[in-house]
Structures are given as structure tokens and as C-alpha cells.
Design a protein around this motif. Structure first.
Motif: not given
Length: 183
Positions: A99-126
Motif C-alpha cells: 500500500f505504501v509503495y503504491k501510494a508513494v508511486t501515485a503521489w509521484a506520478i499523478p494521473p494525467i488528464k487527456g486521451v490515451a495515445g496523445k501523451r508524450s511517450s517520454d512520460m511515465i503514464v500509469l
């Protein structure tokens, strides 16, 4: 004096190694050199300053502060993942380790708004499913408990991030790279 504020300095420095310097045309580089040689209003190469600030922050900040900044504001995938892995064990929580590991990950990589496939490939997208707290706790604790745990983890990380920004500000002031602030 180069940066308007600490956060812009941190973000710019952390992005320094991900910038592609090949995108500038050769003639642009020559003009930049001519302006600086002529004593014009040109500033030193911003990319070099960003790299220098990166090195100063990396060497001067304590590890947890460095990792908090790299996790929250970094753009380098490998460095972000390493920072998340380094921060998770530092969080004291009654929540299970997963839980802690996933919470830290979600804090560091918040969800990104936008259509899948139209995001930069250089970003980590969960995937959106990653942010479902039901997958963070295999013991199926009540929703209120999971929310309390997540709030606690985020609170510690936010506090750590604020401490890191304050420590970075002191370093940048001492170096004289913040506009309107001198050592």
C-alpha cells in the motif's frame, strides 16, 4: 541571477538531462555565442546552468530531500523510479508495504488528464486501474482506513517535499542564481 523562483529552478535542473540539445539549429548556437562574446545582454547557456544547478542540488541536499524532488518534479524515468523506491521505505505507516509503495508511486506520478495515445511517450503514464486503492490493500481493509493511510502517506511526502524545496532555496540563494536574491 537566472531563476524566478525555487520551483522553476528545481524543475528546470531536474529536466536538464532530458533536454535534447540537438533541436537547435547550428546558426542559433553561433548567434548565441556571438552575443555573449560581444558583451551583449545574452545570458550564459541556460542548459549549462541547469546542469550545474542539478549537480549542486544533488550533492548538497540530503538523500530524502533529493529523492522527494526527483520523485515529484523529475522527468527522467529511471531517476523517478529510483526516487520512488528510495522514499517508500522511509514512510512510517500502519499500512502494508505494498500500500505504501503504491501510494508513494501515485503521489509521484499523478494521473494525467487527456486521451490515451496523445501523451508524450517520454512520460511515465500509469494505467487508470493503478490508482484504484482496492488493488493497494490485499487484506481488503475498509475504505475509510485506506483513505486514512493514503492521506498519511501523502502528508509525509508533501512535508518532505516542502522541506526539500526550502533546503534547495537556501542552496540556490547561496549560489546567487535566484532573481532578486543574493547571498
Amino acid at each position: 541571477m537566472v531563476y524566478q523562483n525555487v520551483l522553476s529552478a528545481v524543475v528546470s535542473a531536474l529536466a536538464a538531462e532530458c533536454k535534447d540539445s540537438t533541436s537547435r539549429q547550428a546558426w542559433q548556437k553561433l548567434i548565441d555565442l556571438d552575443v555573449s562574446k560581444a558583451g551583449g545582454a545574452g545570458t550564459p547557456d541556460r542548459d549549462l546552468i541547469d546542469c550545474w544547478v542539478f549537480a549542486r542540488l544533488h550533492s548538497e541536499l540530503i538523500p530524502r530531500h533529493w529523492h522527494a524532488l526527483a520523485a515529484r518534479y523529475g522527468t527522467h524515468k529511471g531517476r523517478k523510479v529510483k526516487a520512488i523506491s528510495s522514499l517508500a521505505p522511509l514512510i512510517a505507516s500502519p499500512a502494508p508495504q505494498l500500500f505504501v509503495y503504491k501510494a508513494v508511486t501515485a503521489w509521484a506520478i499523478p494521473p494525467i488528464k487527456g486521451v490515451a495515445g496523445k501523451r508524450s511517450s517520454d512520460m511515465i503514464v500509469l494505467p487508470a486501474s493503478f490508482y484504484d486503492m482496492n488493488t493497494w490493500d490485499l487484506a481488503a481493509n475498509p475504505e475509510s482506513t485506506r483513505r486514512r493511510w493514503r492521506r498519511g502517506v501523502y502528508s509525509v511526502l508533501d512535508e518532505m517535499s516542502i522541506e526539500a524545496i526550502n533546503a534547495a532555496e537556501q542552496i540556490l540563494i547561496a549560489e546567487g542564481v535566484l532573481i532578486g536574491r543574493a547571498a
